[in-house]
Scaffold this motif. Structure first.
Motif, PDB file in Angstrom:
ATOM      1  N   PHE A  44      57.357  36.800  28.420  1.00 62.43           N
ATOM      2  CA  PHE A  44      57.302  35.952  27.239  1.00 62.43           C
ATOM      3  C   PHE A  44      56.600  36.674  26.088  1.00 62.43           C
ATOM      4  O   PHE A  44      55.681  37.460  26.305  1.00 62.43           O
ATOM      5  CB  PHE A  44      56.550  34.649  27.560  1.00 62.43           C
ATOM      6  N   GLU A  45      57.039  36.380  24.880  1.00 63.72           N
ATOM      7  CA  GLU A  45      56.425  36.966  23.693  1.00 63.72           C
ATOM      8  C   GLU A  45      55.026  36.420  23.465  1.00 63.72           C
ATOM      9  O   GLU A  45      54.115  37.141  23.046  1.00 63.72           O
ATOM     10  CB  GLU A  45      57.292  36.694  22.456  1.00 63.72           C
ATOM     11  N   ASP A  46      54.854  35.122  23.743  1.00 60.64           N
ATOM     12  CA  ASP A  46      53.553  34.481  23.585  1.00 60.64           C
ATOM     13  C   ASP A  46      52.595  35.044  24.630  1.00 60.64           C
ATOM     14  O   ASP A  46      52.832  34.927  25.838  1.00 60.64           O
ATOM     15  CB  ASP A  46      53.697  32.967  23.748  1.00 60.64           C
ATOM     16  N   VAL A  47      51.513  35.648  24.198  1.00 62.21           N
ATOM     17  CA  VAL A  47      50.559  36.296  25.103  1.00 62.21           C
ATOM     18  C   VAL A  47      49.939  35.297  26.078  1.00 62.21           C
ATOM     19  O   VAL A  47      49.798  35.584  27.273  1.00 62.21           O
ATOM     20  CB  VAL A  47      49.442  37.004  24.300  1.00 62.21           C
ATOM     21  N   ALA A  48      49.570  34.122  25.583  1.00 61.39           N
ATOM     22  CA  ALA A  48      48.936  33.109  26.429  1.00 61.39           C
ATOM     23  C   ALA A  48      49.889  32.640  27.532  1.00 61.39           C
ATOM     24  O   ALA A  48      49.496  32.487  28.696  1.00 61.39           O
ATOM     25  CB  ALA A  48      48.476  31.929  25.585  1.00 61.39           C
ATOM     26  N   VAL A  49      51.135  32.403  27.158  1.00 56.08           N
ATOM     27  CA  VAL A  49      52.138  31.964  28.137  1.00 56.08           C
ATOM     28  C   VAL A  49      52.409  33.070  29.145  1.00 56.08           C
ATOM     29  O   VAL A  49      52.514  32.823  30.350  1.00 56.08           O
ATOM     30  CB  VAL A  49      53.454  31.552  27.432  1.00 56.08           C
ATOM     31  N   ASN A  50      52.512  34.308  28.669  1.00 53.21           N
ATOM     32  CA  ASN A  50      52.774  35.436  29.553  1.00 53.21           C
ATOM     33  C   ASN A  50      51.626  35.632  30.548  1.00 53.21           C
ATOM     34  O   ASN A  50      51.858  35.905  31.734  1.00 53.21           O
ATOM     35  CB  ASN A  50      52.961  36.714  28.725  1.00 53.21           C
ATOM     36  N   THR A  51      50.399  35.483  30.063  1.00 56.66           N
ATOM     37  CA  THR A  51      49.219  35.612  30.934  1.00 56.66           C
ATOM     38  C   THR A  51      49.202  34.517  31.990  1.00 56.66           C
ATOM     39  O   THR A  51      48.918  34.772  33.166  1.00 56.66           O
ATOM     40  CB  THR A  51      47.926  35.555  30.105  1.00 56.66           C
ATOM     41  N   ALA A  52      49.500  33.279  31.559  1.00 57.12           N
ATOM     42  CA  ALA A  52      49.527  32.147  32.496  1.00 57.12           C
ATOM     43  C   ALA A  52      50.630  32.332  33.537  1.00 57.12           C
ATOM     44  O   ALA A  52      50.449  32.020  34.716  1.00 57.12           O
ATOM     45  CB  ALA A  52      49.733  30.848  31.729  1.00 57.12           C
ATOM     46  N   PHE A  53      51.770  32.856  33.092  1.00 56.76           N
ATOM     47  CA  PHE A  53      52.884  33.098  34.020  1.00 56.76           C
ATOM     48  C   PHE A  53      52.496  34.133  35.075  1.00 56.76           C
ATOM     49  O   PHE A  53      52.736  33.947  36.264  1.00 56.76           O
ATOM     50  CB  PHE A  53      54.121  33.578  33.255  1.00 56.76           C
ATOM     51  N   TRP A  54      51.874  35.233  34.637  1.00 54.11           N
ATOM     52  CA  TRP A  54      51.468  36.271  35.588  1.00 54.11           C
ATOM     53  C   TRP A  54      50.422  35.750  36.566  1.00 54.11           C
ATOM     54  O   TRP A  54      50.466  36.049  37.755  1.00 54.11           O
ATOM     55  CB  TRP A  54      50.928  37.492  34.855  1.00 54.11           C
ATOM     56  N   ASP A  55      49.480  34.948  36.082  1.00 56.41           N
ATOM     57  CA  ASP A  55      48.448  34.376  36.934  1.00 56.41           C
ATOM     58  C   ASP A  55      49.075  33.528  38.037  1.00 56.41           C
ATOM     59  O   ASP A  55      48.586  33.508  39.172  1.00 56.41           O
ATOM     60  CB  ASP A  55      47.495  33.531  36.088  1.00 56.41           C
ATOM     61  N   MET A  56      50.152  32.840  37.704  1.00 52.59           N
ATOM     62  CA  MET A  56      50.873  32.039  38.693  1.00 52.59           C
ATOM     63  C   MET A  56      51.765  32.918  39.571  1.00 52.59           C
ATOM     64  O   MET A  56      51.817  32.765  40.788  1.00 52.59           O
ATOM     65  CB  MET A  56      51.705  30.970  37.975  1.00 52.59           C
ATOM     66  N   TYR A  57      52.456  33.856  38.957  1.00 53.92           N
ATOM     67  CA  TYR A  57      53.432  34.706  39.649  1.00 53.92           C
ATOM     68  C   TYR A  57      52.805  35.483  40.805  1.00 53.92           C
ATOM     69  O   TYR A  57      53.358  35.529  41.907  1.00 53.92           O
ATOM     70  CB  TYR A  57      54.050  35.677  38.645  1.00 53.92           C
ATOM     71  N   LYS A  58      51.637  36.109  40.540  1.00 54.42           N
ATOM     72  CA  LYS A  58      51.024  36.990  41.542  1.00 54.42           C
ATOM     73  C   LYS A  58      50.604  36.238  42.799  1.00 54.42           C
ATOM     74  O   LYS A  58      50.374  36.843  43.846  1.00 54.42           O
ATOM     75  CB  LYS A  58      49.821  37.721  40.937  1.00 54.42           C
ATOM     76  N   VAL A  59      50.516  34.898  42.696  1.00 53.65           N
ATOM     77  CA  VAL A  59      50.162  34.078  43.864  1.00 53.65           C
ATOM     78  C   VAL A  59      51.400  33.452  44.500  1.00 53.65           C
ATOM     79  O   VAL A  59      51.598  33.532  45.707  1.00 53.65           O
ATOM     80  CB  VAL A  59      49.167  32.961  43.461  1.00 53.65           C
ATOM     81  N   VAL A  60      52.262  32.855  43.667  1.00 51.74           N
ATOM     82  CA  VAL A  60      53.415  32.123  44.191  1.00 51.74           C
ATOM     83  C   VAL A  60      54.456  33.049  44.809  1.00 51.74           C
ATOM     84  O   VAL A  60      55.206  32.642  45.704  1.00 51.74           O
ATOM     85  CB  VAL A  60      54.055  31.258  43.078  1.00 51.74           C
ATOM     86  N   ILE A  61      54.503  34.315  44.390  1.00 52.84           N
ATOM     87  CA  ILE A  61      55.424  35.265  45.006  1.00 52.84           C
ATOM     88  C   ILE A  61      55.150  35.406  46.503  1.00 52.84           C
ATOM     89  O   ILE A  61      56.033  35.735  47.295  1.00 52.84           O
ATOM     90  CB  ILE A  61      55.329  36.646  44.312  1.00 52.84           C
ATOM     91  N   GLN A  62      53.907  35.099  46.895  1.00 45.15           N
ATOM     92  CA  GLN A  62      53.525  35.182  48.302  1.00 45.15           C
ATOM     93  C   GLN A  62      54.262  34.158  49.160  1.00 45.15           C
ATOM     94  O   GLN A  62      54.332  34.292  50.380  1.00 45.15           O
ATOM     95  CB  GLN A  62      52.015  34.976  48.446  1.00 45.15           C
ATOM     96  N   PHE A  63      54.830  33.128  48.514  1.00 43.06           N
ATOM     97  CA  PHE A  63      55.551  32.105  49.267  1.00 43.06           C
ATOM     98  C   PHE A  63      56.745  32.713  50.006  1.00 43.06           C
ATOM     99  O   PHE A  63      57.110  32.262  51.089  1.00 43.06           O
ATOM    100  CB  PHE A  63      56.028  30.993  48.320  1.00 43.06           C
ATOM    101  N   GLY A  64      57.338  33.761  49.417  1.00 44.13           N
ATOM    102  CA  GLY A  64      58.428  34.447  50.101  1.00 44.13           C
ATOM    103  C   GLY A  64      57.964  35.060  51.406  1.00 44.13           C
ATOM    104  O   GLY A  64      58.690  35.058  52.409  1.00 44.13           O
ATOM    105  N   SER A  65      56.741  35.576  51.396  1.00 41.71           N
ATOM    106  CA  SER A  65      56.177  36.162  52.613  1.00 41.71           C
ATOM    107  C   SER A  65      55.913  35.097  53.670  1.00 41.71           C
ATOM    108  O   SER A  65      56.072  35.341  54.868  1.00 41.71           O
ATOM    109  CB  SER A  65      54.881  36.914  52.276  1.00 41.71           C
ATOM    110  N   ILE A  66      55.497  33.907  53.224  1.00 38.13           N
ATOM    111  CA  ILE A  66      55.259  32.803  54.163  1.00 38.13           C
ATOM    112  C   ILE A  66      56.541  32.465  54.909  1.00 38.13           C
ATOM    113  O   ILE A  66      56.543  32.251  56.122  1.00 38.13           O
ATOM    114  CB  ILE A  66      54.766  31.538  53.429  1.00 38.13           C
ATOM    115  N   LEU A  67      57.645  32.385  54.175  1.00 40.72           N
ATOM    116  CA  LEU A  67      58.926  32.029  54.786  1.00 40.72           C
ATOM    117  C   LEU A  67      59.329  33.034  55.856  1.00 40.72           C
ATOM    118  O   LEU A  67      59.978  32.678  56.841  1.00 40.72           O
ATOM    119  CB  LEU A  67      60.007  31.941  53.706  1.00 40.72           C
TER     120      LEU A  67
END
Length: 288
Positions: free
Chosen positions: A42-65
């Protein structure tokens, strides 16, 4: 470009799938990768930061499966193929998993924001990488005292103690699997038992952490849209496929080898990180 970010997510998914199950810190690797190869969804820095903060954790859900797929029969207490005795054994297994989850769950709920704000730095990651690397080498050089050779023979008290070690993994660079395996072996578990229980403990912890991040993002009223969800999904799918391969390979490896190689890797990576930070290649501040 959207395509470039998708390629980055594929790379992150590969790293996540490999490092989640090896005792070398998946979150630490993802944070460092994002410092060197940052996502710009995202171009918006705040949104991009929030997305990465979520991404680095939720991507682990694939490993759980991946764990749920490989151990579905063993973890499923409702299987018609199981006798009542086997079902009761599965129920007891889940009780141990839940008990072991409580310490990390409580610590994560109260300390999540503090850790993101204060401890996600190259220095902290480097120190924990080196410290646990030394501990892995030390524990493999000492005389083994194995008292628990299966999860079934593990008592609830020991499961809780292992859960306390898992709580230490909230510190970036520690490694959830690394801290639980190290704690399990210190408490007398065999390598195979320590590794499998570490896999099972990941299910509620990673699911809870993913849910917490998604709830926090929803409260921030941030909409990531199709491209954000697609990039996340790509990372999760890749992490799932790689995790299946790594879990099977890791279990075969530890039947014949010890954990020293991972200790050596952690020390080398930690030293390299310190050097790169010192010379300014990697920023020394928060790398959320």
């Amino acid at each position: 470009m959207f395509f470039v970010e998708v390629l980055k997510s594929i790379v992150f998914g590969i790293v996540q799938g490999i490092t989640e199950w090896l005792p070398i810190s998946s979150t630490g690797h993802l944070i460092l990768m994002n410092t060197i190869m940052p996502m710009h969804v995202f171009e918006d820095v705040a949104v991009n930061t929030a997305f990465w903060d979520m991404y680095k954790v939720v991507i682990q859900f694939g490993s759980i499966l991946a764990v749920l797929l490989l151990y579905f029969q063993r973890l499923n207490p409702f299987s018609k193929e199981k006798s009542q005795k086997q079902r009761n054994r599965t129920y007891r297994l889940w009780v141990k998993i839940i008990i072991a989850t409580i310490p990390a769950g409580i610590a994560g709920f109260f300390l999540d924001d503090l850790i993101d704000a204060k401890l996600s730095t190259p220095l902290v990651i480097a120190i924990t990488l080196i410290l646990y690397g030394v501990l892995f080498i030390w524990i493999e050089n000492r005389e083994a005292n194995v008292t628990t050779t299966s999860i079934e023979s593990m008592d609830y008290k020991k499961a809780c103690k292992i859960g306390c070690f898992q709580a230490l993994a909230l510190i970036p660079g520690t490694s959830r699997s690394g801290s639980t395996i190290l704690g399990s072996v210190l408490l007398g578990c065999s390598r195979g038992t320590a590794t499998e229980f570490s896999f099972f403990m990941a299910i509620p912890v990673m699911f809870g952490a993913s849910l917490l991040k998604l709830i926090k993002m929803a409260k921030m009223d941030i909409v990531i849209g199709f491209q954000g969800w697609f990039i996340l999904l790509v990372g999760m799918v890749v992490a799932f496929v790689v995790s299946v391969i790594v879990i099977r390979s890791f279990l075969k490896y530890i039947r014949k080898h010890d954990f020293k190689i991972f200790g050596i890797y952690r020390i080398i990576l930690g030293i390299l990180l310190l050097v790169l930070t010192f010379v300014g290649v990697i920023p020394s501040g928060i790398v959320g």
